[in-house]
Design a protein around this motif. Sequence first.
Motif, PDB file in Angstrom:
ATOM      1  N   CYS A  28       0.828  -1.212   0.000  1.00  0.00           N
ATOM      2  CA  CYS A  28       0.000   0.000   0.000  1.00  0.00           C
ATOM      3  C   CYS A  28       0.861   1.261   0.000  1.00  0.00           C
ATOM      4  N   LEU A  29       1.929   1.257   0.782  1.00  0.00           N
ATOM      5  CA  LEU A  29       2.842   2.410   0.798  1.00  0.00           C
ATOM      6  C   LEU A  29       3.505   2.608  -0.564  1.00  0.00           C
ATOM      7  N   LEU A  30       3.954   1.520  -1.165  1.00  0.00           N
ATOM      8  CA  LEU A  30       4.578   1.622  -2.482  1.00  0.00           C
ATOM      9  C   LEU A  30       3.582   2.080  -3.536  1.00  0.00           C
ATOM     10  N   MET A  31       2.353   1.616  -3.432  1.00  0.00           N
ATOM     11  CA  MET A  31       1.311   2.045  -4.375  1.00  0.00           C
ATOM     12  C   MET A  31       1.046   3.537  -4.217  1.00  0.00           C
ATOM     13  N   ALA A  32       0.939   4.006  -2.988  1.00  0.00           N
ATOM     14  CA  ALA A  32       0.728   5.435  -2.744  1.00  0.00           C
ATOM     15  C   ALA A  32       1.908   6.248  -3.282  1.00  0.00           C
ATOM     16  N   PHE A  33       3.122   5.750  -3.078  1.00  0.00           N
ATOM     17  CA  PHE A  33       4.314   6.427  -3.596  1.00  0.00           C
ATOM     18  C   PHE A  33       4.277   6.468  -5.122  1.00  0.00           C
ATOM     19  N   ALA A  34       3.875   5.362  -5.748  1.00  0.00           N
ATOM     20  CA  ALA A  34       3.796   5.308  -7.213  1.00  0.00           C
ATOM     21  C   ALA A  34       2.786   6.321  -7.739  1.00  0.00           C
ATOM     22  N   LEU A  57      10.020   7.321 -13.679  1.00  0.00           N
ATOM     23  CA  LEU A  57      10.889   6.164 -13.405  1.00  0.00           C
ATOM     24  C   LEU A  57      10.665   5.636 -11.992  1.00  0.00           C
ATOM     25  N   MET A  58      10.540   6.546 -11.025  1.00  0.00           N
ATOM     26  CA  MET A  58      10.283   6.108  -9.643  1.00  0.00           C
ATOM     27  C   MET A  58       8.900   5.478  -9.525  1.00  0.00           C
ATOM     28  N   ALA A  59       7.915   6.023 -10.249  1.00  0.00           N
ATOM     29  CA  ALA A  59       6.567   5.448 -10.228  1.00  0.00           C
ATOM     30  C   ALA A  59       6.586   4.029 -10.796  1.00  0.00           C
ATOM     31  N   ALA A  60       7.319   3.821 -11.871  1.00  0.00           N
ATOM     32  CA  ALA A  60       7.397   2.483 -12.463  1.00  0.00           C
ATOM     33  C   ALA A  60       8.064   1.500 -11.506  1.00  0.00           C
ATOM     34  N   TRP A  61       9.116   1.941 -10.831  1.00  0.00           N
ATOM     35  CA  TRP A  61       9.792   1.081  -9.858  1.00  0.00           C
ATOM     36  C   TRP A  61       8.831   0.669  -8.748  1.00  0.00           C
ATOM     37  N   ALA A  62       8.114   1.636  -8.193  1.00  0.00           N
ATOM     38  CA  ALA A  62       7.194   1.332  -7.090  1.00  0.00           C
ATOM     39  C   ALA A  62       6.005   0.506  -7.568  1.00  0.00           C
ATOM     40  N   ALA A  63       5.493   0.812  -8.756  1.00  0.00           N
ATOM     41  CA  ALA A  63       4.344   0.069  -9.278  1.00  0.00           C
ATOM     42  C   ALA A  63       4.719  -1.371  -9.612  1.00  0.00           C
ATOM     43  N   ARG A  65       6.536  -3.239  -7.953  1.00  0.00           N
ATOM     44  CA  ARG A  65       6.546  -3.981  -6.695  1.00  0.00           C
ATOM     45  C   ARG A  65       5.186  -3.996  -5.992  1.00  0.00           C
ATOM     46  N   SER A  66       4.263  -3.130  -6.437  1.00  0.00           N
ATOM     47  CA  SER A  66       3.013  -3.026  -5.686  1.00  0.00           C
ATOM     48  C   SER A  66       1.751  -3.211  -6.520  1.00  0.00           C
ATOM     49  N   SER A  67       1.770  -2.816  -7.784  1.00  0.00           N
ATOM     50  CA  SER A  67       0.548  -2.841  -8.580  1.00  0.00           C
ATOM     51  C   SER A  67       0.836  -3.186 -10.040  1.00  0.00           C
ATOM     52  N   PRO A  68       0.654  -4.455 -10.411  1.00  0.00           N
ATOM     53  CA  PRO A  68       0.855  -4.814 -11.824  1.00  0.00           C
ATOM     54  C   PRO A  68      -0.037  -4.002 -12.769  1.00  0.00           C
ATOM     55  N   ARG A  69      -1.217  -3.629 -12.298  1.00  0.00           N
ATOM     56  CA  ARG A  69      -2.134  -2.859 -13.143  1.00  0.00           C
ATOM     57  C   ARG A  69      -1.563  -1.474 -13.455  1.00  0.00           C
ATOM     58  N   LEU A  70      -1.100  -0.746 -12.430  1.00  0.00           N
ATOM     59  CA  LEU A  70      -0.497   0.569 -12.649  1.00  0.00           C
ATOM     60  C   LEU A  70       0.785   0.451 -13.464  1.00  0.00           C
ATOM     61  N   GLY A  72       1.491  -1.826 -15.694  1.00  0.00           N
ATOM     62  CA  GLY A  72       1.099  -2.054 -17.088  1.00  0.00           C
ATOM     63  C   GLY A  72       0.579  -0.786 -17.745  1.00  0.00           C
ATOM     64  N   TRP A  73      -0.183   0.025 -16.995  1.00  0.00           N
ATOM     65  CA  TRP A  73      -0.697   1.276 -17.533  1.00  0.00           C
ATOM     66  C   TRP A  73       0.444   2.229 -17.893  1.00  0.00           C
ATOM     67  N   LEU A  74       1.435   2.319 -17.019  1.00  0.00           N
ATOM     68  CA  LEU A  74       2.572   3.206 -17.294  1.00  0.00           C
ATOM     69  C   LEU A  74       3.305   2.788 -18.565  1.00  0.00           C
ATOM     70  N   TYR A  75       3.540   1.478 -18.724  1.00  0.00           N
ATOM     71  CA  TYR A  75       4.266   1.003 -19.897  1.00  0.00           C
ATOM     72  C   TYR A  75       3.436   1.086 -21.172  1.00  0.00           C
ATOM     73  N   ALA A  76       2.108   1.069 -21.050  1.00  0.00           N
ATOM     74  CA  ALA A  76       1.232   1.180 -22.222  1.00  0.00           C
ATOM     75  C   ALA A  76       0.916   2.636 -22.566  1.00  0.00           C
ATOM     76  N   HIS A  77       1.245   3.558 -21.672  1.00  0.00           N
ATOM     77  CA  HIS A  77       0.935   4.976 -21.874  1.00  0.00           C
ATOM     78  C   HIS A  77       1.691   5.503 -23.090  1.00  0.00           C
ATOM     79  N   SER A  78       1.022   6.326 -23.885  1.00  0.00           N
ATOM     80  CA  SER A  78       1.645   6.810 -25.124  1.00  0.00           C
ATOM     81  C   SER A  78       2.848   7.718 -24.876  1.00  0.00           C
ATOM     82  N   THR A  79       2.860   8.453 -23.767  1.00  0.00           N
ATOM     83  CA  THR A  79       3.986   9.339 -23.464  1.00  0.00           C
ATOM     84  C   THR A  79       5.012   8.666 -22.567  1.00  0.00           C
ATOM     85  N   PHE A  80       4.546   8.038 -21.484  1.00  0.00           N
ATOM     86  CA  PHE A  80       5.462   7.463 -20.498  1.00  0.00           C
ATOM     87  C   PHE A  80       6.064   6.136 -20.940  1.00  0.00           C
ATOM     88  N   GLY A  81       5.317   5.350 -21.704  1.00  0.00           N
ATOM     89  CA  GLY A  81       5.778   4.027 -22.118  1.00  0.00           C
ATOM     90  C   GLY A  81       7.120   4.039 -22.848  1.00  0.00           C
TER      91      GLY A  81
END
Length: 144
Positions: A28-34, A57-63, A65-70, A72-81
Amino acid sequence: MTDPSSSPETSSAEKAASPRPLSLPLRCLLMAFAVLCVVLGLIGAVVPGMPTTVFILMAAWAAMRSSPRLHGWLYAHSTFGPILRNWDEGGQVSRRVKWTASVSMLFSSALIFHLSEKPWLTGLALAVMACVLVWLWLRPEPEA
């Protein structure tokens, strides 16, 4: 004869190789940080001088470890991916990102230079930005 995979040495090596699942409070802490890093990254996309890539980059690292859904969203994002995939491929940074960061830091430097009343603080900020720019431009670029 004993099976080598059942020896104590192998089992401890296997335990070290496979990470333990994280506890719910830590996830939960890592998800909030992400999520916080994603929000800061989005703000950084429109506010000069505030970084975007570092927060993403920090959001991807935390996600991761905490949220496969987030994650995946970051890597599929048109700008961030593309930024994340380039970083995964050897710390690469595209030339567009380098120029965007350079122009943003130049604008921020001009603001700091004209608005700051403390010369030592101006010098420190400009020195840090100069070091970041040197590091950034020394990063490899992805092939076109």
